[in-house]
Design an enzyme around this catalytic site. Structure first.
Site, PDB file in Angstrom:
ATOM      1  N   HIS A 124      -2.292  -4.624   1.249  1.00 48.87           N
ATOM      2  CA  HIS A 124      -3.157  -5.237   2.249  1.00 48.87           C
ATOM      3  C   HIS A 124      -3.769  -4.132   3.110  1.00 48.87           C
ATOM      4  O   HIS A 124      -4.378  -4.404   4.134  1.00 48.87           O
ATOM      5  CB  HIS A 124      -2.356  -6.208   3.137  1.00 48.87           C
ATOM      6  CG  HIS A 124      -1.900  -7.444   2.426  1.00 48.87           C
ATOM      7  ND1 HIS A 124      -0.914  -7.425   1.456  1.00 48.87           N
ATOM      8  CD2 HIS A 124      -2.294  -8.745   2.520  1.00 48.87           C
ATOM      9  CE1 HIS A 124      -0.726  -8.656   0.997  1.00 48.87           C
ATOM     10  NE2 HIS A 124      -1.548  -9.474   1.624  1.00 48.87           N
ATOM     11  N   ASN A 125      -3.561  -2.865   2.690  1.00 46.90           N
ATOM     12  CA  ASN A 125      -4.025  -1.715   3.465  1.00 46.90           C
ATOM     13  C   ASN A 125      -5.387  -1.270   2.918  1.00 46.90           C
ATOM     14  O   ASN A 125      -5.478  -0.789   1.791  1.00 46.90           O
ATOM     15  CB  ASN A 125      -2.966  -0.602   3.329  1.00 46.90           C
ATOM     16  CG  ASN A 125      -3.348   0.679   4.042  1.00 46.90           C
ATOM     17  OD1 ASN A 125      -4.510   1.024   4.158  1.00 46.90           O
ATOM     18  ND2 ASN A 125      -2.326   1.394   4.510  1.00 46.90           N
ATOM     19  N   HIS A 148      -0.717  13.035  -2.423  1.00 42.50           N
ATOM     20  CA  HIS A 148       0.466  12.394  -2.999  1.00 42.50           C
ATOM     21  C   HIS A 148       0.071  11.202  -3.866  1.00 42.50           C
ATOM     22  O   HIS A 148       0.628  10.993  -4.939  1.00 42.50           O
ATOM     23  CB  HIS A 148       1.394  11.946  -1.868  1.00 42.50           C
ATOM     24  CG  HIS A 148       0.685  11.218  -0.767  1.00 42.50           C
ATOM     25  ND1 HIS A 148      -0.431  11.728  -0.139  1.00 42.50           N
ATOM     26  CD2 HIS A 148       0.894  10.004  -0.192  1.00 42.50           C
ATOM     27  CE1 HIS A 148      -0.859  10.860   0.768  1.00 42.50           C
ATOM     28  NE2 HIS A 148      -0.076   9.801   0.754  1.00 42.50           N
ATOM     29  N   ARG A 149      -0.945  10.438  -3.420  1.00 44.68           N
ATOM     30  CA  ARG A 149      -1.346   9.259  -4.200  1.00 44.68           C
ATOM     31  C   ARG A 149      -2.023   9.692  -5.490  1.00 44.68           C
ATOM     32  O   ARG A 149      -1.775   9.133  -6.554  1.00 44.68           O
ATOM     33  CB  ARG A 149      -2.271   8.368  -3.351  1.00 44.68           C
ATOM     34  CG  ARG A 149      -2.429   6.965  -3.895  1.00 44.68           C
ATOM     35  CD  ARG A 149      -2.922   5.976  -2.851  1.00 44.68           C
ATOM     36  NE  ARG A 149      -1.985   5.870  -1.751  1.00 44.68           N
ATOM     37  CZ  ARG A 149      -2.133   6.464  -0.573  1.00 44.68           C
ATOM     38  NH1 ARG A 149      -3.196   7.171  -0.303  1.00 44.68           N
ATOM     39  NH2 ARG A 149      -1.216   6.337   0.349  1.00 44.68           N
ATOM     40  N   LYS A 166      -5.646   2.394   1.527  1.00 47.89           N
ATOM     41  CA  LYS A 166      -5.055   2.603   0.208  1.00 47.89           C
ATOM     42  C   LYS A 166      -5.925   1.982  -0.873  1.00 47.89           C
ATOM     43  O   LYS A 166      -6.130   2.557  -1.935  1.00 47.89           O
ATOM     44  CB  LYS A 166      -3.684   1.919   0.134  1.00 47.89           C
ATOM     45  CG  LYS A 166      -2.572   2.663   0.800  1.00 47.89           C
ATOM     46  CD  LYS A 166      -1.287   1.906   0.503  1.00 47.89           C
ATOM     47  CE  LYS A 166      -0.126   2.432   1.277  1.00 47.89           C
ATOM     48  NZ  LYS A 166       1.091   1.663   1.023  1.00 47.89           N
ATOM     49  N   ASP A 218       4.252   2.595  -2.309  1.00 47.01           N
ATOM     50  CA  ASP A 218       4.940   2.752  -1.031  1.00 47.01           C
ATOM     51  C   ASP A 218       4.888   4.227  -0.692  1.00 47.01           C
ATOM     52  O   ASP A 218       5.270   5.076  -1.501  1.00 47.01           O
ATOM     53  CB  ASP A 218       6.387   2.254  -1.050  1.00 47.01           C
ATOM     54  CG  ASP A 218       6.860   2.031   0.387  1.00 47.01           C
ATOM     55  OD1 ASP A 218       6.235   1.199   1.087  1.00 47.01           O
ATOM     56  OD2 ASP A 218       7.807   2.695   0.838  1.00 47.01           O
ATOM     57  N   ASP A 224      -3.708  11.174   8.436  1.00 45.30           N
ATOM     58  CA  ASP A 224      -4.495  12.236   7.799  1.00 45.30           C
ATOM     59  C   ASP A 224      -4.932  13.349   8.760  1.00 45.30           C
ATOM     60  O   ASP A 224      -4.858  14.532   8.395  1.00 45.30           O
ATOM     61  CB  ASP A 224      -5.738  11.648   7.115  1.00 45.30           C
ATOM     62  CG  ASP A 224      -5.417  11.094   5.738  1.00 45.30           C
ATOM     63  OD1 ASP A 224      -4.371  11.462   5.165  1.00 45.30           O
ATOM     64  OD2 ASP A 224      -6.222  10.296   5.222  1.00 45.30           O
ATOM     65  N   PHE A 272      -7.324   8.053   6.541  1.00 43.32           N
ATOM     66  CA  PHE A 272      -6.696   6.987   7.320  1.00 43.32           C
ATOM     67  C   PHE A 272      -5.311   7.447   7.764  1.00 43.32           C
ATOM     68  O   PHE A 272      -4.859   8.546   7.416  1.00 43.32           O
ATOM     69  CB  PHE A 272      -6.614   5.683   6.499  1.00 43.32           C
ATOM     70  CG  PHE A 272      -5.697   5.751   5.314  1.00 43.32           C
ATOM     71  CD1 PHE A 272      -6.097   6.347   4.131  1.00 43.32           C
ATOM     72  CD2 PHE A 272      -4.408   5.227   5.375  1.00 43.32           C
ATOM     73  CE1 PHE A 272      -5.243   6.420   3.037  1.00 43.32           C
ATOM     74  CE2 PHE A 272      -3.548   5.280   4.288  1.00 43.32           C
ATOM     75  CZ  PHE A 272      -3.971   5.885   3.106  1.00 43.32           C
TER      76      PHE A 272
HETATM   77  P1  IMP Z   1       3.411   1.518   3.383  1.00 42.49           P
HETATM   78  O1  IMP Z   1       3.423   2.272   2.094  1.00 42.49           O
HETATM   79  O2  IMP Z   1       2.582   0.302   3.320  1.00 42.49           O
HETATM   80  O3  IMP Z   1       4.788   1.314   3.926  1.00 42.49           O
HETATM   81  O4  IMP Z   1       2.628   2.407   4.449  1.00 42.49           O
HETATM   82  C1  IMP Z   1       2.672   3.773   4.427  1.00 42.49           C
HETATM   83  C2  IMP Z   1       2.012   4.340   5.656  1.00 42.49           C
HETATM   84  O5  IMP Z   1       2.025   5.758   5.453  1.00 42.49           O
HETATM   85  C3  IMP Z   1       0.548   3.969   5.834  1.00 42.49           C
HETATM   86  O6  IMP Z   1       0.369   2.901   6.686  1.00 42.49           O
HETATM   87  C4  IMP Z   1      -0.036   5.227   6.464  1.00 42.49           C
HETATM   88  O7  IMP Z   1       0.175   5.209   7.823  1.00 42.49           O
HETATM   89  C5  IMP Z   1       0.841   6.326   5.925  1.00 42.49           C
HETATM   90  N1  IMP Z   1       0.150   6.942   4.799  1.00 42.49           N
HETATM   91  C6  IMP Z   1       0.348   6.707   3.471  1.00 42.49           C
HETATM   92  N2  IMP Z   1      -0.505   7.423   2.734  1.00 42.49           N
HETATM   93  C7  IMP Z   1      -1.246   8.105   3.616  1.00 42.49           C
HETATM   94  C8  IMP Z   1      -2.332   9.006   3.451  1.00 42.49           C
HETATM   95  O8  IMP Z   1      -2.804   9.312   2.349  1.00 42.49           O
HETATM   96  N3  IMP Z   1      -2.840   9.514   4.590  1.00 42.49           N
HETATM   97  C9  IMP Z   1      -2.387   9.196   5.826  1.00 42.49           C
HETATM   98  N4  IMP Z   1      -1.407   8.338   6.032  1.00 42.49           N
HETATM   99  C10 IMP Z   1      -0.839   7.803   4.929  1.00 42.49           C
END
Ligand code: IMP
Length: 214
Positions: free
Chosen positions: A18-19, A199-200, A22, A78, A167, A164
């Site tokens: 829902h992000n 990382h992604r 991402k 995650d 970052d 986001f």
């Molecule tokens: P979740 O995986 O939904 O628990 O959320 C992970 C959280 O890590 C996100 O809401 C971001 O705040 C942070 N996050 C994950 N990937 C990134 C990124 O590529 N850049 C910045 N923040 C990230």
């Protein structure tokens, strides 16, 4: 039952998030594969509570919840930021540190305050990594996991308006700009045979090699 989960052109795949940040990165990453992508948010699926204590547990929980509710093969991510001087915090609680509604300026400030309290003022004491665990789940209960990370340093004050979350406060190793100062292609671009920086992108490379047909 084998654990061969593969995707070919035209297959429908639910992105279990829902992000919007991402989702945008996944849409870019999936561009070469011609899949029919839909997100859990777009399908109106409920957002499962992230009750796990590891990235793997939470990735599994989100992918299986989306696969069960949508009937589609689903991919979750995650991810989070692990800061060495904070014993790996915020870790799986990275999103939670931003509160509700999410405020990442406050979350970055909280990390910085704790680093200052720990006396971590030199780059060498401010090491951190972003971590991403992807889970591909089938509605029948099978799944596969892929893990990637990006090492770097926390900086203050934050720099850049791109990307986001956290970052603007993170400089990946080998660079002098934050993720927040990097265009999308530079942060997470991936092409077959090239690893990618974030990382992604790195976890996606493993996933794509194992599960996607070009
Ligand atoms: P979740 O995986 O939904 O628990 O959320 C992970 C959280 O890590 C996100 O809401 C971001 O705040 C942070 N996050 C994950 N990937 C990134 C990124 O590529 N850049 C910045 N923040 C990230």
């Amino acid at each position: 039952m084998t654990n061969e989960l593969t995707l070919k052109r035209g297959d429908r795949l639910c992105i279990a998030t829902h992000n919007p940040g991402k989702l945008a990165e996944f849409k870019d990453l999936f561009a070469p594969f011609g899949l029919d992508l839909v997100s859990a948010g777009e399908l109106g699926l409920p957002e499962p509570e992230e009750t796990g204590t590891t990235f793997v547990e939470n990735a599994r929980l989100k992918a299986h919840a989306a696969a069960k509710a949508s009937g589609l093969i689903s991919l979750s991510d995650d991810s989070g930021l692990c800061v060495e001087a904070l014993n790996g915090d915020p870790g799986v609680y990275t999103a939670d540190w931003a509160g509700v509604p999410r405020n990442f300026d406050l979350a970055m400030q909280r990390v910085e305050d704790l680093l200052q309290e720990a006396g971590a003022t030199e780059p060498a004491n401010r090491r951190a990594s972003f971590n991403a665990t992807l889970c591909l789940a089938h509605p029948d209960g099978r799944d596969r996991l892929f893990v990637g990370s990006a090492e770097g340093t926390m900086i203050w004050p934050p720099r850049g308006k791109l990307g986001f979350g956290y970052d603007p406060a993170f400089i990946p190793d080998g660079h002098d700009r934050t993720f927040g100062e990097m265009p999308a292609e530079e942060k997470h671009s991936w092409t077959p045979g090239r690893e990618g920086l974030s990382h992604r992108a790195r976890s996606f490379a493993l996933f794509a090699e194992a599960c996607c047909e070009l």
